[in-house]
Design a protein around this motif. Structure first.
Motif, short mmCIF file in Angstrom:
data_model
loop_
_atom_site.label_atom_id
_atom_site.label_comp_id
_atom_site.label_asym_id
_atom_site.label_seq_id
_atom_site.Cartn_x
_atom_site.Cartn_y
_atom_site.Cartn_z
N LEU A 19 35.25 43.05 48.09
CA LEU A 19 36.34 43.60 48.89
C LEU A 19 36.67 42.70 50.07
O LEU A 19 37.82 42.62 50.49
N HIS B 137 39.62 45.52 41.43
CA HIS B 137 40.09 46.89 41.27
C HIS B 137 41.02 47.28 42.41
O HIS B 137 42.03 47.98 42.20
N ALA B 138 40.70 46.83 43.64
CA ALA B 138 41.57 47.12 44.77
C ALA B 138 42.94 46.47 44.58
O ALA B 138 43.98 47.09 44.87
N SER C 262 33.51 43.28 41.18
CA SER C 262 34.74 43.81 40.58
C SER C 262 35.58 44.61 41.55
O SER C 262 36.75 44.91 41.27
N ARG C 263 35.02 44.97 42.69
CA ARG C 263 35.73 45.90 43.58
C ARG C 263 37.00 45.30 44.16
O ARG C 263 38.00 46.00 44.35
N ILE D 252 32.70 49.39 37.09
CA ILE D 252 32.84 50.11 38.34
C ILE D 252 31.58 50.01 39.19
O ILE D 252 31.59 50.35 40.38
N PRO E 177 29.68 44.98 42.35
CA PRO E 177 30.36 44.64 43.61
C PRO E 177 31.43 43.57 43.42
O PRO E 177 32.45 43.58 44.11
#
Length: 402
Positions: free
Chosen positions: A257, A291-292, A287-288, A282, A285
């Motif tokens: 992120l 996804h955002a 991938s976050r 999901i 970390p």
């Protein structure tokens, strides 16, 4: 030719092909370097738009300059900076090192048109390698410096597939996803461009020195920073804006992120370029950030074909055909972003139980009913075969087409 009245007029003249400046000789290069070292990009562009060439800026009366710059900037313009002559000598010596080296200024015909259409274009660029790659369609491929093995595989495979279709892969030479993207780009005719956060004579990180030299030989190295500039933290976000600006879109493979890759994606979006993201577990970390981005409107992609279709590059008369990669072969490669895999026989029971999310040994014991020693041995075999990887925290995750 009369000098343009505004920076926009300067840009318009450059875009129209009516270039204001010839390629810099030593005196012109000195003037360009002096402008960069004295006031930087934004003020430099404003002065060029109002007054013409760098030398015309320095020849202008102080009264005229006072209307365009602050008192501090006026003082900086009044006399050459102390480091100018050393910077000029370094640059000229570097240029003497080979015909593949060039400094391109904002008004030069070789200056990449994509950057002229982006926010905050640099006043000059140092180039080493194949300058023609700046005229090709480019796609940025960026992501984590600490990717999963699957993320590394994806970056290499997507970049290779896109390079096979004629796209030039642009990234930042960092460890992790950047390096994998450059490797994939070099595997196809589209090749790759590495945008540096240092002077072009300072290859960073050291672990990528050999990769950088291969890119200089087969692709292109680009830097806006003066020769000798070391790896400074504040320069890497500046590099990211060039990665976004040089390309038609940005693919984020894996990102946390809080990630420089998300800066690149944001800059791409602000410049009206496409943003793509590969989804992941999901629980991961890495991938976050992707996804955002997807939640914010980035296009979710599962294969390189998704990107090519977005840009409509699979038409029979498009670059795909010209590079010798048939749509049928590309579709086979793109099913998972990689080359077609051979038939490995019946599905593996352990991999089937693992699925596509990470799982612990205890979770797999529950799913398979295997005793722990036998299951641990099979997991080790699969890891050695490159079909899964072991993650921190005792987690296992499958890789690629396994």
């Amino acid at each position: 030719m009369p000098a343009p009245d505004t920076a926009q007029a300067f840009t318009d003249a450059t875009l129209s092909g009516d270039h204001l400046f010839p390629r810099a000789g030593a005196d012109e290069l000195r003037a360009w370097l002096r402008l960069v070292l004295s006031v930087g990009r934004a003020t430099g562009r404003r002065l060029l738009g109002a007054l013409g060439t760098p030398q015309q800026v320095f020849d202008s009366p102080l009264g005229m300059l006072r209307e365009l710059v602050t008192p501090t900037q006026l003082q900086a313009l009044a006399a050459p900076p102390g480091e100018l002559e050393n910077c000029l000598t370094q640059t000229l010596n570097w240029l003497d090192g080979g015909a593949d080296r060039q400094v391109v200024t904002l008004g030069d015909p070789l200056y990449p048109a994509a950057l002229l259409n982006a926010a905050d274009p640099p006043l000059l660029l140092h180039l080493r390698g194949r300058h023609d790659l700046l005229t090709r369609p480019g796609l940025a491929v960026v992501g984590s410096r600490n990717p999963s093995a699957q993320g590394t595989d994806n970056a290499t495979a997507f970049a290779r597939c896109l390079s096979e279709a004629g796209w030039t892969i642009v990234s930042g030479l960092a460890l992790g996803i950047d390096g994998a993207a450059h490797e994939g780009g070099l595997a196809g005719p589209g090749r790759t461009i590495a945008v540096l956060g240092t002077g072009i004579d300072r290859l960073y990180p050291a672990r990528h020195r050999d990769l950088a030299l291969r890119i200089a030989a087969e692709g292109l190295l680009v830097s806006e920073f003066p020769l000798g500039t070391p790896p400074l933290r504040e320069n890497f976000p500046q590099r990211n804006r060039l990665i976004a600006g040089l390309t038609r879109g940005t693919l984020v493979v894996e990102a946390a992120l809080q990630s420089g890759s998300l800066i690149t994606a944001r800059l791409a979006a602000e410049n009206g370029r496409e943003v793509f993201a590969i989804p992941g577990s999901i629980h991961a970390p890495q991938s976050r950030g992707c996804h955002a981005l997807i939640k914010q409107g980035a296009k979710l992609v599962e294969s390189a074909q998704d990107i090519l279709e977005e840009f409509q590059m699979t038409k029979e008369n498009g670059p795909l055909t010209r590079t010798g990669t048939s749509p049928r072969r590309l579709a086979a490669m793109s099913n998972s972003g990689t080359e077609p895999a051979a038939d490995d026989g019946p599905p593996d029971e352990v991999l089937t139980a693992l699925g596509h999310d990470a799982a612990t040994l205890d979770m797999l014991i529950d799913r398979t009913g295997w005793p722990a020693p036998a299951l641990a041995a099979r997991l080790l075999e699969l890891e050695l075969e490159g079909r899964l990887q072991r993650l921190p925290g005792g987690l296992y995750q499958r890789r690629g087409l396994a």
